[in-house]
Design an enzyme around this catalytic site. Structure first.
Site, PDB file in Angstrom:
ATOM      1  N   ASP A 108       0.793  -1.164  -0.036  1.00  0.00           N
ATOM      2  CA  ASP A 108       0.080  -0.104  -0.074  1.00  0.00           C
ATOM      3  C   ASP A 108       0.900   1.305   0.265  1.00  0.00           C
ATOM      4  O   ASP A 108       1.534   1.449   0.879  1.00  0.00           O
ATOM      5  CB  ASP A 108      -0.886  -0.137   1.363  1.00  0.00           C
ATOM      6  CG  ASP A 108      -1.715   1.264   1.514  1.00  0.00           C
ATOM      7  OD1 ASP A 108      -1.902   1.974   0.374  1.00  0.00           O
ATOM      8  OD2 ASP A 108      -2.226   1.464   2.747  1.00  0.00           O
TER       9      ASP A 108
ATOM     10  N   ASN B 108      -0.379   4.460  -0.580  1.00  0.00           N
ATOM     11  CA  ASN B 108      -0.631   5.841  -0.226  1.00  0.00           C
ATOM     12  C   ASN B 108      -1.772   5.669   1.044  1.00  0.00           C
ATOM     13  O   ASN B 108      -2.510   6.490   1.235  1.00  0.00           O
ATOM     14  CB  ASN B 108      -1.744   6.233  -1.454  1.00  0.00           C
ATOM     15  CG  ASN B 108      -2.880   5.298  -1.695  1.00  0.00           C
ATOM     16  OD1 ASN B 108      -3.107   4.499  -1.024  1.00  0.00           O
ATOM     17  ND2 ASN B 108      -3.807   5.764  -2.716  1.00  0.00           N
TER      18      ASN B 108
ATOM     19  N   ASP C 165      -4.067   3.557   2.589  1.00  0.00           N
ATOM     20  CA  ASP C 165      -5.487   3.522   2.475  1.00  0.00           C
ATOM     21  C   ASP C 165      -5.535   1.960   2.840  1.00  0.00           C
ATOM     22  O   ASP C 165      -6.951   1.783   3.099  1.00  0.00           O
ATOM     23  CB  ASP C 165      -6.227   4.050   1.530  1.00  0.00           C
ATOM     24  CG  ASP C 165      -5.963   3.206   0.223  1.00  0.00           C
ATOM     25  OD1 ASP C 165      -5.091   2.503   0.398  1.00  0.00           O
ATOM     26  OD2 ASP C 165      -6.772   3.580  -1.008  1.00  0.00           O
TER      27      ASP C 165
ATOM     28  N   ASP D 120      -1.513  -0.999  -4.040  1.00  0.00           N
ATOM     29  CA  ASP D 120      -1.748  -0.075  -5.276  1.00  0.00           C
ATOM     30  C   ASP D 120      -0.585  -0.103  -5.949  1.00  0.00           C
ATOM     31  O   ASP D 120       0.633  -0.632  -5.944  1.00  0.00           O
ATOM     32  CB  ASP D 120      -2.179   1.231  -4.780  1.00  0.00           C
ATOM     33  CG  ASP D 120      -1.258   1.533  -3.757  1.00  0.00           C
ATOM     34  OD1 ASP D 120      -0.104   1.715  -3.927  1.00  0.00           O
ATOM     35  OD2 ASP D 120      -1.823   2.253  -2.856  1.00  0.00           O
TER      36      ASP D 120
ATOM     37  N   ASP E 110      -3.338  -9.059 -16.986  1.00  0.00           N
ATOM     38  CA  ASP E 110      -4.313 -10.148 -17.129  1.00  0.00           C
ATOM     39  C   ASP E 110      -5.543  -9.778 -18.229  1.00  0.00           C
ATOM     40  O   ASP E 110      -5.950  -8.830 -18.129  1.00  0.00           O
ATOM     41  CB  ASP E 110      -4.984 -10.494 -15.682  1.00  0.00           C
ATOM     42  CG  ASP E 110      -5.223 -11.784 -15.316  1.00  0.00           C
ATOM     43  OD1 ASP E 110      -5.987 -12.355 -16.123  1.00  0.00           O
ATOM     44  OD2 ASP E 110      -4.528 -12.189 -14.295  1.00  0.00           O
TER      45      ASP E 110
ATOM     46  N   ASP F 240      -7.196 -15.204 -19.129  1.00  0.00           N
ATOM     47  CA  ASP F 240      -7.953 -16.026 -18.067  1.00  0.00           C
ATOM     48  C   ASP F 240      -9.129 -17.208 -18.750  1.00  0.00           C
ATOM     49  O   ASP F 240      -9.755 -16.568 -19.760  1.00  0.00           O
ATOM     50  CB  ASP F 240      -8.668 -14.933 -17.166  1.00  0.00           C
ATOM     51  CG  ASP F 240      -9.568 -15.452 -16.093  1.00  0.00           C
ATOM     52  OD1 ASP F 240      -8.977 -16.030 -15.056  1.00  0.00           O
ATOM     53  OD2 ASP F 240     -10.748 -15.259 -16.123  1.00  0.00           O
TER      54      ASP F 240
ATOM     55  N   GLU G 179      -4.768 -19.697 -19.542  1.00  0.00           N
ATOM     56  CA  GLU G 179      -5.177 -20.260 -18.569  1.00  0.00           C
ATOM     57  C   GLU G 179      -6.555 -20.929 -18.670  1.00  0.00           C
ATOM     58  O   GLU G 179      -7.359 -20.484 -19.358  1.00  0.00           O
ATOM     59  CB  GLU G 179      -5.277 -19.537 -17.571  1.00  0.00           C
ATOM     60  CG  GLU G 179      -5.590 -20.072 -15.816  1.00  0.00           C
ATOM     61  CD  GLU G 179      -6.970 -19.822 -15.636  1.00  0.00           C
ATOM     62  OE1 GLU G 179      -7.325 -20.309 -14.193  1.00  0.00           O
ATOM     63  OE2 GLU G 179      -7.808 -19.264 -16.007  1.00  0.00           O
TER      64      GLU G 179
ATOM     65  N   HIS H 264      -2.728 -16.972  -6.892  1.00  0.00           N
ATOM     66  CA  HIS H 264      -4.117 -16.393  -6.346  1.00  0.00           C
ATOM     67  C   HIS H 264      -5.273 -17.118  -6.242  1.00  0.00           C
ATOM     68  O   HIS H 264      -6.205 -16.981  -5.501  1.00  0.00           O
ATOM     69  CB  HIS H 264      -4.496 -14.962  -6.933  1.00  0.00           C
ATOM     70  CG  HIS H 264      -5.202 -15.260  -8.168  1.00  0.00           C
ATOM     71  ND1 HIS H 264      -4.236 -15.668  -9.311  1.00  0.00           N
ATOM     72  CD2 HIS H 264      -6.443 -15.060  -8.565  1.00  0.00           C
ATOM     73  CE1 HIS H 264      -5.288 -15.817 -10.594  1.00  0.00           C
ATOM     74  NE2 HIS H 264      -6.437 -15.564 -10.259  1.00  0.00           N
ATOM     75  N   ASP H 265      -5.283 -18.413  -6.754  1.00  0.00           N
ATOM     76  CA  ASP H 265      -6.292 -19.578  -6.849  1.00  0.00           C
ATOM     77  C   ASP H 265      -6.105 -20.507  -5.818  1.00  0.00           C
ATOM     78  O   ASP H 265      -6.959 -21.434  -5.721  1.00  0.00           O
ATOM     79  CB  ASP H 265      -6.660 -19.809  -8.241  1.00  0.00           C
ATOM     80  CG  ASP H 265      -7.351 -18.644  -9.295  1.00  0.00           C
ATOM     81  OD1 ASP H 265      -8.100 -18.007  -8.498  1.00  0.00           O
ATOM     82  OD2 ASP H 265      -7.340 -18.948 -10.317  1.00  0.00           O
TER      83      ASP H 265
END
Ligand code: NOJ
Ligand code: CA
Length: 565
Positions: A23, A25, A27, A31, A100, A196, A250, A322-323
Site C-alpha cells: 500500500d 498511499n 489507505d 496499489d 491479465d 483467463d 489459463e 491467487h487461486d
C-alpha cells in the site's frame, strides 16, 4: 523492449495480486504506488518479468476478474499515469510486464452489460448470451449458471459468479472489442497477456444440457475447447504477433492434447498454458474435497508434462497463485516451514519451462485460519461452505475452508515485523497472517539461510545455466514415496536435484550415472558451506566429492549437484 523470438522462455515471472502487495498511499489497499516502490525488490529476486492480476476498474465481486472497464486502472490502485510509470521503471529494470486478460466474462456493471440488458434491439444486445429458457449448466462460482434479468425478461449465462456475465464471443463486434483492448495495452508498451479461462470462450452451438447429476462442472464438455476457439484465438494472435507479445493461456483441466494444439506448430495461437494436474496431489478437483497428499501423484504430474511438451511446446511452471492456498501448508510442513519452502523452490524452478513465483511464496508464507466463514472475502469459499458437504457440521466444513480457501494466498504481503506487517500504515483491507513477525521480507533479507535468499540462489543458478534452461529432463525412482529425484542434462553437463518430502530422515540410492564421480554441490537448504554465493565456485571446487551410493536426506532437505559425465 527489444525481444528475440520466444524471449519469454528464458525468463521467470513474479505474479503480483496488487490489492495485497504493497500500500503506497496509506489507505490499507495495495496499489501501483506501492508496486513502484517495490520494483527494485522484485528485480532483486532475479526474476525477469511481472504478471499483474487484474488492475482494471472492478466492483470486486471476484476481485478484479469482474471487469467494468478494460482500458483503465482501478482508482484504488492508481491511474493510467501511474501504470505508465510502473511500466517504464519495470522496463528500465529489464522486467517484462504481462497483463491479465479476462474476456470470457465482464462485470455486470460493465457499460456493455448495462446496455445489453435494456432490450433486444440495441447495439449491445448480442454482446452477451441471453436465452428465454436456461439449460441445466451449473456455475463454477455460484449456483446455477443462469440468472433472470427483469428488464430484459431473459436469462443470461454466467459460468462464474452472477456478477460475471459471459460475453458472446460468436459476435464479431465482441471480438473487435477484444482486439481493441489488446492494442490499447500493447500500444502502452506491455509485453504480453495471461489469458483467463481462455478455453471457455467458445460455447457449443445450441448450448446443450450437461449431465444432470454432476455439480459445478456439468456443462464443461459443452463450453471447454469449443468449436470456434481456435479461430477466435487466431484472430487475437494476429494482433499480438505484430508486437511480438507473449500469450499464456489459463483454463481449468487443460489436457496435453489441447495444450499441444494451441501452443505448437505453424498455427499456434498461444505460447504456453498453465496446467493443473500437479495441483491435485492432495484433493479431488478442488481443495475443498481433500485427500491425503501423495508425492507419487505429484511426481507423475510433473513428469507427465515435462515429457509431453518436450521438444514440442514449453511448460509454465508454478506452485502457487491467487487461486490456490499456500504450498508450504499444502504439500509441505509448518514445522519445517523454512526447509520445506526452500525444497519447493528447487523441486520446480529447475524443471524445463518458464517459472512463475507468486507474491509471498518467496518468503514461505502460509495459510490463514479465520474463525468465521463470513470473515472470508472470496466468494467461492463462502459458496463452498454454504452448498457442499451439508451433512457435516460447521466445524468440519470450516476445516475444509482452512485448507482450501483462495484467501490464504490473498492476505497482505509480509514485508516486516512492523505494525500491519509493513504492508500499510493503516489497518489493511484484509486479515494479516499472525506469523508475520517471524515470516517477513526484512527478517529474511540478511539471513543467508532464509527462504528468500534460497529463491534468489535458485533463480540465479537457473538463469546462468544452459543445462537448466534448455536441457533434457529425466526422473529417477518414480516409485519413491518420499523423495523426488530429477536430472537435467545438456551435452556432458548434468544437474541432479534431490528433494525430500518427508518430516524424518530418508535414505535414497544415488542414481547409477552419478556413482564414483566427482559431484559439485550447487545448492542445499541444510549445508551451511553452500550459503556463501560469492565464494561458491572456489568452494564447490573444494567441495566436489564422490558420494556414497546411498544418501541420507534430512527432513525436507534439498540438494542440487552438478557434474560432467
Ligand atoms: C481464473 C482466475 O484465476 C480466478 O481467480 C477467477 O475466479 C476465474 N478465472 C474467473 O475469472
Ligand atoms: Ca493504497
Amino acid at each position: 523492449m527489444i525481444r528475440e523470438a520466444d524471449w519469454y522462455r528464458k525468463r521467470s515471472f513474479y505474479q503480483i495480486w496488487v490489492r495485497s502487495f504493497a500500500d503506497g498511499n496509506g489507505d490499507g489497499i495495495g496499489d501501483l504506488y506501492g508496486v513502484y516502490e517495490k520494483l527494485d525488490y522484485v528485480k532483486s529476486l532475479g526474476v525477469d518479468g511481472i504478471w499483474f492480476s487484474p488492475l482494471y476498474p472492478s466492483p470486486n465481486a471476484d476481485f478484479g476478474y469482474d471487469i467494468s472497464d478494460y482500458k483503465s486502472i482501478h482508482p484504488e490502485y492508481g491511474d493510467l499515469n501511474q501504470f505508465q510509470k510502473v511500466l517504464d521503471k519495470a522496463h528500465a529494470l529489464n522486467l517484462a510486464v504481462v497483463m491479465d486478460l479476462v474476456i470470457n466474462h465482464t462485470s455486470d456493471e460493465h457499460p456493455w452489460f448495462l446496455e445489453s440488458k435494456k432490450g433486444r434491439d440495441n447495439p449491445y444486445s448480442d454482446y452477451y448470451i441471453w436465452r428465454d429458457k436456461p439449460n441445466n449448466w451449473k456455475s463454477i462460482l455460484e449456483g446455477e449458471a443462469w440468472e433472470y434479468d427483469e428488464t430484459r425478461g431473459q436469462y443470461y449465462l454466467h459460468l462464474f459468479a452472477k456478477k460475471q456475465p459471459d460475453l458472446n464471443m460468436d459476435n464479431p463486434k465482441v471480438r473487435e472489442e477484444v482486439k481493441s483492448i489488446l492494442r490499447f495495452w500493447l500500444e502502452l508498451g506491455v509485453d504480453g497477456f495471461r489469458e483467463d479461462v481462455i478455453t471457455f470462450i467458445s460455447k457449443k452451438e445450441g448450448l446443450p444440457d450437461g449431465l444432470p447429476f454432476i455439480p459445478v462442472i456439468n456443462g464443461m464438455p459443452h463450453y471447454k475447447d469449443g468449436p470456434n476457439l481456435m479461430s477466435y484465438l487466431k484472430e487475437f494472435r494476429e494482433v499480438c504477433r505484430e508486437y511480438n507479445a507473449f500469450q499464456i493461456g489459463e483454463g481449468p483441466m487443460t489436457t496435453v492434447s489441447s495444450v499441444l494444439r494451441y501452443t505448437t506448430g505453424e498455427g499456434k495461437v498461444l505460447d504456453m498454458m498453465f496446467s493443473f494436474d500437479h495441483m491435485l496431489a492432495d484433493c479431488l478437483f478442488t481443495q475443498f474435497v481433500r485427500r491425503p497428499f501423495s508425492l507419487i501423484k505429484l511426481k507423475k504430474a510433473f513428469s507427465k508434462w515435462q515429457h509431453a511438451l518436450n521438444q514440442k511446446g514449453w511448460n509454465a511452471l508454478y506452485l502457487e497463485n491467487h487461486d490456490h492456498p499456500r504450498i508450504v501448508s499444502r504439500y509441505g510442513s509448518n514445522r519445517f516451514r523454512r526447509e520445506s519452502a526452500c525444497m519447493f523452490a528447487a523441486c520446480y524452478l529447475f524443471q524445463k519451462g518458464t517459472p512463475f513465483i507468486y507474491q509471498g511464496q518467496e518468503i514461505g508464507m502460509t495459510n490463514i485460519r479465520l474463525r468465521d466463514i463470513n470473515h472470508y472475502a472470496d466468494l467461492s469459499s463462502r459458496m463452498n461452505f454454504k452448498t457442499h458437504f451439508q451433512h457435516e457440521n460447521d466445524e468440519k466444513r470450516m476445516r475444509r475452508i482452512h485448507h482450501s480457501s483462495r484467501d490464504s494466498s490473498r492476505t497482505p504481503m509480509q514485508w516486516s515485523a512492523k505494525r500491519y506487517a509493513g504492508f500499510s500504515t493503516v489497518k489493511p483491507w484484509f486479515y494479516i497472517n499472525r506469523n508475520y513477525k517471524e515470516v517477513n521480507v526484512a527478517a529474511q533479507e540478511n539471513d543467508s539461510a532464509s527462504v528468500l535468499n534460497f529463491y534468489r540462489r535458485c533463480l540465479s543458478l537457473r538463469k546462468h545455466s544452459k543445462t537448466l534452461l534448455w536441457g533434457e529432463y529425466k526422473e529417477y525412482e518414480p516409485g519413491n514415496e518420499h523423495i523426488y529425484l530429477y536430472e537435467r542434462s545438456l551435452g556432458d553437463v548434468r544437474y541432479l536435484v534431490l528433494c525430500s518430502f518427508s518430516h524424518i530422515s530418508r535414505t535414497v540410492a544415488l542414481p547409477r550415472p552419478y556413482r564414483d564421480r566427482k559431484l559439485y554441490l550447487m545448492l542445499c537448504n541444510y549445508e551451511q558451506g553452500a550459503w556463501d554465493e560469492k565464494a561458491r565456485d572456489d568452494h564447490f571446487a573444494a567441495l566436489g566429492s564422490v558420494l556414497p551410493h546411498r544418501i541420507t536426506l534430512q527432513p525436507y532437505e534439498t540438494r542440487v549437484y552438478r557434474c560432467r559425465l
